[in-house]
Design a protein around this motif. Sequence first.
Motif: not given
Length: 912
Positions: A274-289
């Motif tokens: 889960a750490a890997s999955y969240f970290s990958q998704m976080d980068r994209v979500i953060n860029q949108v937000n």
Amino acid sequence: MIILLIIISIVYGNFLGKVNKVKSDYLRVFLFPHSHDDVGWVRTMMEYYKDQNGVKQIINSYMEQLIHDKTKHFSQVEIAFFSIWWNEQNDKMKQNVKELVKNQQLEFLSGGWCMNDEATSYYEDIIDQMTLGHKFLLQNFNYIPSIGWQVDPFGHSNTQALFSNMMGFNAWFFGRIDQEDRQIRENKKELEFVIHPDSDQRHSILTHVNYYGYYSSPKGFDFDITNPNRQEVTNSNLQQKTEELAAYFKQQQTVYRGNILAHTLGMDFQWSDAASYFSQMDRVINQVNKNTEKYKMIIQYGTPKQYIQALNEQNITYPSQQEDFFPYADYPNQYWSGYFTSRSAFKGYVRRIGRYFQQVKYFYSFIKINNQCKSLCDDKNLKNLAEALGTAQHHDAITGTAKQYVNNDYIKMIEIAYQNMNNQISTLLNSLSNTKSITHTTCHFNGTNVCHSLFDPLIKNQTVILTIIDTKVNNNGMKEYLKIYVPDNLYIKATYEQNNPASGEILCLNGQCILYLLRIVGNSKFLHNFKLQTVESNKDTHIIKIEPEKISIDSDTKLFDKFKLNYNFYYSSSGAYVFKPDGYSHPYGDYVKAYKFTGNMVKQIYIEKTAIKAWVTNFDNDENIFYVDTFVDSIILQDYKGQEVVIQFLTDINNQQIFYTDSNGLTFQKRQVNHRDSWQMKVLEPVSGNYYPVNGAIMIKNQDEDQACAVINDRSQGGTSLSNGVIELMLHRRLNNDDYKGVNERLNEQEEVNNQLVGMRQMISHIIVFYNQKSNPNIVRRLQYQQDLQPLIYFSTQKQINYQYQQIQNKFITFIQQQTDDNLCKFYIEPWINENQYLVRVHNFREKGIQKLNFPPGLRFVETTLTGNQELKNWELNRIKWTDNYNKESSQQNYDEDQVGPMQIRTWIVTI
């Protein structure tokens, strides 16, 4: 590296937690981290749990992330897996999990033991498996699920919609609907709608159909370590991935209404890192937000409950739906209507043990209520059987779509629990009769086996006691016939309690003898017994042997001058899921011989073909009800084609291509050949596209409703009415092909006979009834009720037995009032969480007529939702309400506190 990922996750998560402060007119997207965990499919349940990236590791992994980052959320579904994991944890971890549940980071969706199938599960079994999961959540977290999650079953039933409402769900989520239906809904922005499973608007529920891949992550954003095609986010592709995700959600917005979207994030057995999955998704979500003005959207992790609450605030008027979602096709020409019948033997086994389970819960509960356990009771046996049957309701178990060795594991699981439960029942029967070391056993006759606990003592001139457990209510005086296989060439005498002689008739053919023993139902007690003994001659018994008379029968012969009976088969290129026949059906097997028996109680026609044996039985000269038992011998595969065997009942009824099939054993659904109410269907498969699941009955009638015919079945089957006046049900299938839906194995069940492997053989039963629906609206339910509540029979070798009936007081004896018309009320009871509490249900099984109740004094009744986890009045007060375009006149009727409406189920927690 893991520590670094956690730190990155927390940094990005802190920003993600502020998204609620952004302008509300932007598109708002909820992402649901989840893992779809089948409780068996191509691997066994425990293999899936223990695998390197299996469920145990998945739960460990996401729990670690949620504990360290409060902006992260996860949705857990299958309690079968979660309960195993929970019982392995220490007190500290358990407390951490309780905090996650309390602050809504961890949500339990549906909360059932599994994600049950909706086509082939019987309604009682659905209720039981959901109750089992909800009971676990209530005991351990005081948690009440509010969202249904049926994202993988292959079609959806109105009963599941009704139960979702009755369990207190505010909405439920789909993954699979017919590919034609989906395309039309996307064009009309109708992927969210309100289902009305019946005419009572209070039973409606909001339905959300997932956008992509049934329950997948957005395309291109599956970052799970088990995905070999994952595209990791790097500094060089971050902007590209951000644009892709924003464009993806903009496209999704075109097929939903409003400014709030939901999307799943996960797939089968994902999130083991889960750490890997969240970290990958976080980068994209953060860029949108960080660029909300540019993208006009905000994205956040959340749960379906949070999404539904936000959705409700939009005050949107939704489209409505009354039709169910069968059969399902994922591609043109590929209707998933084969699994309605796949693994017929397993379907029959699960249904039989399910019926047994209802009566055992009743028996066990009254033993406990009356303090007759004497240290012999063990709730663990009841719990283990509940878990085994609950697992079997999974959408790749009861469906017959798991690998053979996995299916064997399901059978083993049930068999062990069933035998342990039976051993306990035997011990309790001994206690109630003041006997010791007597074994009480049950027998199931499949057309080829011998019941040694009955045959052996009779052959040795020993007495056999038949102990009857009967949990029917208010059916005193009703006739029923116990069907028992007995040894040939014996005169048998039967006596009821107090040595009253019992009547019956024996029909023998080819060395096989069936005793039909008349029993008059008496519901003042639930324990009864018969005594079977051998005698010198027929003068010493009221059981008469009826001799066969040879007759000639062909396909045009009307049996009992009422109906024709055909056995046909389809050549096919089907798989376990898909029914894909090569044209229409052909006659199955060659005629061999036929006999008839003419007794005073029993009349029977026996038909033998090269691959089929059939017994058509009529009792007490009833001109309208017939019992059809079919033994399907091994299906011989040839020409690289599968074969699918069907039974056809040919009548004179003009049903004009309209027929009716039950929904999980409950409400009849109207079907019309080559028609869907929801859209103009393209007829690509004229047979399989008109096949529907039948769990209780299939029915045809004429336009005036004064001529009707129904067939009641003993297990899930696919059924249709392709020709006027003809009811068709699929009995058995043996296939030479896989349909490439994931199981990667052809459906080729085998058993060992005389040291050789042959195709699986099976005995299958049906009841056919002719009636006037206007004047006799409850007859089909009466026959279904009698089948569901067939008494349990235990055999023991002893000269006599005396049960201490006075020790078993039924505190509910006056609860269900006897009616002047049909008494078709089911009473369910089982131990609940506290020692003196019991979960009680009453099901009025009549299509017409109200059931009156009389609440016993001294007992405290609290009415609850269907699974007993919350007070009904609280749910009704707090439920989320939706606006839709449903404009049909509602037949909503308010019943008094002491009434149960037609087909209605009510539930209470009763304190004794």
